[in-house]
Design an enzyme around this catalytic site. Structure first.
Site, PDB file in Angstrom:
ATOM      1  N   LYS A 217       0.888  -1.321   0.017  1.00 20.45           N
ATOM      2  CA  LYS A 217       0.037   0.004  -0.167  1.00 20.45           C
ATOM      3  C   LYS A 217       0.951   1.171  -0.122  1.00 20.45           C
ATOM      4  O   LYS A 217       0.683   2.157  -0.786  1.00 20.45           O
ATOM      5  CB  LYS A 217      -0.972  -0.159   1.196  1.00 20.45           C
ATOM      6  CG  LYS A 217      -1.698   1.176   1.391  1.00 20.45           C
ATOM      7  CD  LYS A 217      -2.963   0.879   2.521  1.00 20.45           C
ATOM      8  CE  LYS A 217      -3.450   2.272   2.748  1.00 20.45           C
ATOM      9  NZ  LYS A 217      -4.337   2.234   4.134  1.00 20.45           N
ATOM     10  N   GLU A 223      10.592  -4.492   4.623  1.00 17.52           N
ATOM     11  CA  GLU A 223      10.510  -6.082   4.123  1.00 17.52           C
ATOM     12  C   GLU A 223      10.227  -6.114   2.878  1.00 17.52           C
ATOM     13  O   GLU A 223      10.928  -6.728   1.886  1.00 17.52           O
ATOM     14  CB  GLU A 223       9.306  -6.869   5.028  1.00 17.52           C
ATOM     15  CG  GLU A 223       9.771  -7.016   6.525  1.00 17.52           C
ATOM     16  CD  GLU A 223       9.193  -5.823   7.334  1.00 17.52           C
ATOM     17  OE1 GLU A 223       9.053  -4.712   6.616  1.00 17.52           O
ATOM     18  OE2 GLU A 223       9.071  -6.122   8.426  1.00 17.52           O
ATOM     19  N   GLY A 289      -4.815  -2.043   4.939  1.00 20.28           N
ATOM     20  CA  GLY A 289      -3.887  -3.009   4.530  1.00 20.28           C
ATOM     21  C   GLY A 289      -4.680  -4.592   4.698  1.00 20.28           C
ATOM     22  O   GLY A 289      -4.846  -5.299   3.887  1.00 20.28           O
ATOM     23  N   ARG A 290      -5.255  -4.539   6.161  1.00 20.01           N
ATOM     24  CA  ARG A 290      -5.995  -5.906   6.577  1.00 20.01           C
ATOM     25  C   ARG A 290      -7.287  -6.287   5.955  1.00 20.01           C
ATOM     26  O   ARG A 290      -7.964  -7.058   6.116  1.00 20.01           O
ATOM     27  CB  ARG A 290      -6.036  -6.165   7.890  1.00 20.01           C
ATOM     28  CG  ARG A 290      -6.451  -4.942   8.635  1.00 20.01           C
ATOM     29  CD  ARG A 290      -6.254  -4.922  10.172  1.00 20.01           C
ATOM     30  NE  ARG A 290      -6.629  -3.739  10.739  1.00 20.01           N
ATOM     31  CZ  ARG A 290      -6.075  -2.893  10.851  1.00 20.01           C
ATOM     32  NH1 ARG A 290      -4.790  -2.583  10.303  1.00 20.01           N
ATOM     33  NH2 ARG A 290      -6.617  -1.754  11.570  1.00 20.01           N
ATOM     34  N   GLU A 375      -4.745  -6.640  14.641  1.00 27.60           N
ATOM     35  CA  GLU A 375      -4.381  -5.322  14.488  1.00 27.60           C
ATOM     36  C   GLU A 375      -5.497  -4.331  14.327  1.00 27.60           C
ATOM     37  O   GLU A 375      -5.084  -3.314  14.563  1.00 27.60           O
ATOM     38  CB  GLU A 375      -3.660  -5.483  12.919  1.00 27.60           C
ATOM     39  CG  GLU A 375      -2.867  -4.110  12.638  1.00 27.60           C
ATOM     40  CD  GLU A 375      -2.175  -4.547  11.361  1.00 27.60           C
ATOM     41  OE1 GLU A 375      -0.654  -4.775  11.496  1.00 27.60           O
ATOM     42  OE2 GLU A 375      -2.424  -3.989  10.172  1.00 27.60           O
ATOM     43  N   HIS A 406      -5.711 -33.234  17.279  1.00 27.85           N
ATOM     44  CA  HIS A 406      -4.628 -34.111  17.841  1.00 27.85           C
ATOM     45  C   HIS A 406      -3.393 -33.197  18.289  1.00 27.85           C
ATOM     46  O   HIS A 406      -2.270 -33.885  18.696  1.00 27.85           O
ATOM     47  CB  HIS A 406      -3.954 -35.009  16.550  1.00 27.85           C
ATOM     48  CG  HIS A 406      -5.094 -35.914  16.299  1.00 27.85           C
ATOM     49  ND1 HIS A 406      -5.220 -37.209  16.863  1.00 27.85           N
ATOM     50  CD2 HIS A 406      -6.122 -35.834  15.306  1.00 27.85           C
ATOM     51  CE1 HIS A 406      -6.203 -37.814  16.185  1.00 27.85           C
ATOM     52  NE2 HIS A 406      -6.894 -36.996  15.567  1.00 27.85           N
ATOM     53  N   LYS A 539       9.205  -1.004  14.028  1.00 26.34           N
ATOM     54  CA  LYS A 539       9.727  -0.666  12.581  1.00 26.34           C
ATOM     55  C   LYS A 539      10.505   0.474  12.731  1.00 26.34           C
ATOM     56  O   LYS A 539      11.742   0.332  12.407  1.00 26.34           O
ATOM     57  CB  LYS A 539       8.423  -0.083  11.729  1.00 26.34           C
ATOM     58  CG  LYS A 539       7.718  -1.221  11.219  1.00 26.34           C
ATOM     59  CD  LYS A 539       6.827  -0.388  10.184  1.00 26.34           C
ATOM     60  CE  LYS A 539       5.379  -0.989   9.721  1.00 26.34           C
ATOM     61  NZ  LYS A 539       4.433   0.025   8.910  1.00 26.34           N
TER      62      LYS A 539
END
Ligand code: F6P
Length: 575
Positions: A217, A223, A289-290, A375, A406, A539
């Site tokens: 965005k 990263e 973003g999410r 978030e 399990h 960050k």
């Protein structure tokens, strides 16, 4: 700024009533079901294709009435209406929150707000559909082979480079819709700045048939930009090594033009990276973003599954948006599920919430939901800057069934913590395999394996709800010494969500359902679910610490003693 001041939920009468009910609350699902034959029917709801059974929750009509009153008191419907109309409900960033606009149908029929509505001077529907058309045209070119790499070969692998919402949505939906992916096309997803990620994802790729989509965005995320540069370097090195391009700047830049596209709101930064803005797909600051999988951020998936399936995916979202907008609160599934989460976390003190998809293709759904929910609602101040008045945000986690059974289900069944869980399943699997042999005992030859899988789905929620009493355990002839260990308390709440099949539309419906659950909870808590300042400090510090990690003595000296010692140890170990 929004005109909606947060109502302190704890000041409402409904809150006091709920607190009163919670005191000494002693749920009894066995009894509730035994004495109320209408319970399952009364607490089962429909949202689009999703059948949602809330009856195995720790819910009574009295609790439900107070929860619904709470939703009215904080005006969930009013705030939703403000959101979809483009009010700046993201107050800390002074932005509209319009992910619902990303899936409004192009025909514009019956839309609320009406087609062509304008927010901050922009015609939202026109902008959304212009971008969608551009993404569709691009996807068609890649799918048909009309888009070729530098040596004229068609694209076989699309590598999405992004992180957070620019990764989790695309990868989750790609995995969920694998059966819809065009044969001969594959997507891979690079997100982690750990160089292992880009190394592994490019390891066996043919650069001539690989296309990178840099999805960010902001186009400023460390990263993603680092990984994009590594990928660009990989592309150049591979093409140079095979002699596919000459060792010139022009050839390098041609290679980037043919093998890199971008998705971003920052087209100037895209150009600075060397990607032709013609090959960039935009979106807007009003998409968090999410909440962005249904924007151009989903381009890798559009390429993989094609525009028609993508349209169906978007229509699934819209179906649930319309349900959220129009269904009365007492039948409104996202509102009801959000309210239940509030009941559990604020009144019954549940700390976490499990999401358990009984659909292997949804194996990344819990990870996706972790960003969406945590978030969004992991906040300590309200949207007017005052401290929250109650706990916010649950810890979301999960794994697909039956793997989870399990692993961690023991704790859900018999642990000391209350863990509400959402069970999600589909009636029709993509691969209806049969166990032709069976095991000669429990499994008949020719057994439909999806049926076995679903038997687990139904059995788990039953066991969690109704448990097994000590008397029942004793009646099996169990030695008295292990009766307590083999008894199950029951009253462990679950929601069952059942869909016909994992179609693009159903996946869209599931995502929108959880988006609006998040919205409902955020509104009750009075928080801005659409900012994410909490990720900023880490960050900033990473950039501040980086020179120390690189051996800068002054930067190392400036660290606190623990960080200094850790970095020194790292430098000592690093060869
Ligand atoms: O982690 C913070 C965050 O801003 C997320 O909200 C976002 O999804 C992610 O980083 C990636 O951001 P971008 O798409 O700008 O690279």
């Amino acid at each position: 700024m929004t005109e909606f001041a947060p109502v302190d939920p704890t000041s409402t009468d409904a809150w006091s009533q709920l607190a009163g009910i919670a005191e000494g609350f002693s749920p009894d699902l066995r009894e509730w079901f035994a004495t109320d034959p209408g319970r399952a029917g009364r607490y089962t709801f429909q949202a689009g294709d999703l059948t949602v059974d809330l009856s195995k929750n720790l819910l009574t009509d009295e609790i439900l009435a107070q929860l619904l009153q709470l939703a009215q008191d904080v005006d969930v419907p009013g705030r939703f209406s403000a959101m979809i109309s483009g009010e700046h409900i993201n107050v800390t960033e002074d932005r509209a929150v319009l992910h619902t606009a990303l899936r409004r149908p192009k025909d514009g029929v019956g839309l609320v707000p009406p087609a062509g509505f304008v927010v901050d001077g922009a015609d939202i529907d026109a902008d959304v559909h212009a971008t969608l058309d551009k993404v569709y045209a691009f996807a068609d070119k890649v799918r048909s082979g009309a888009w070729t790499g530098i040596t004229g070969k068609a694209i076989k692998t699309v590598v999405n480079i992004g992180i957070g919402g620019s990764d989790l949505g695309p990868v989750m939906v790609y995995e969920a819709l694998k059966p819809y992916v065009q044969a001969g096309l594959e997507c891979r997803f690079v997100s982690n700045i750990d160089p292992t990620d880009v190394y592994e994802k490019t390891a066996n790729l043919d650069p001539e048939t690989t296309l990178f989509i840099v999805a960010s965005k902001t186009f400023g995320t460390l990263e993603t930009l680092t990984n994009a540069r590594l990928a660009r370097e990989w592309l150049w090195n591979q093409l140079l090594a095979s002699g596919a391009i000459a060792d010139t700047d022009a050839a390098r830049s041609d290679a980037v033009a043919k093998h890199f596209v971008a998705v971003s709101t920052a087209l100037d930064k895209v150009a600075a990276f060397g990607i032709d803005p013609e090959n960039a797909f935009g979106f807007w600051d009003w998409v968090g973003g999410r909440f962005s999988i249904d924007s151009a951020i989903g381009t890798s998936v559009v390429v993989a599954i094609g525009p028609d399936n993508w349209r169906a995916f978007l229509s699934g979202f819209h179906t649930v948006d319309e349900h959220m907008r129009t269904a009365p609160l007492e039948q409104n599934v996202p509102v009801l599920m959000g309210l239940l989460n509030v009941w559990y976390s604020n009144f019954l003190k549940a700390q976490s919430h499990a999401v358990l998809p009984y659909a292997q293709y949804l194996h990344r759904f819990p990870a996706y939901l972790q960003q969406l929910t945590m978030e969004s609602n992991g906040k300590s101040v309200r949207w007017d800057g005052t401290p929250v008045t109650t706990d916010t945000g649950e810890i979301f986690w999960g794994e697909p069934g039956t793997n989870g059974q399990h692993a961690f289900y023991q704790l859900i069944h018999q642990g000391t913590r209350l863990i509400p869980a959402d069970f999600i399943a589909v009636a029709n699997p993509a691969h209806p395999l049969k166990d032709e042999t069976g095991d000669g005992a429990a499994v008949e030859p020719g057994q439909d394996v999806h049926g076995l899988f679903m038997a687990n789905f139904f059995a788990q929620t039953k066991a969690l709800a109704f448990g097994k009493t000590a008397a029942e355990v004793r009646a099996e002839g169990t030695d008295e010494s292990v009766v307590p260990a083999r008894s199950f308390s029951g009253n462990r709440p679950t929601t069952s969500i059942l869909a016909p099949a994992l179609t693009p539309s159903v996946v869209g419906q599931l995502i929108a359902l959880y988006e609006h659950i998040v919205f409902t909870e955020g509104t009750i808590w009075g928080i801005d679910s659409f900012d994410q300042w909490g990720v900023e400090l880490g960050k900033q510090l990473a950039l501040q610490v980086a020179p120390a990690v690189d051996g800068d003595a002054d930067a190392l000296a400036a660290q606190d003693s623990s960080t200094k010692a850790l970095i020194s140890k790292y430098l000592e170990l690093r060869n």
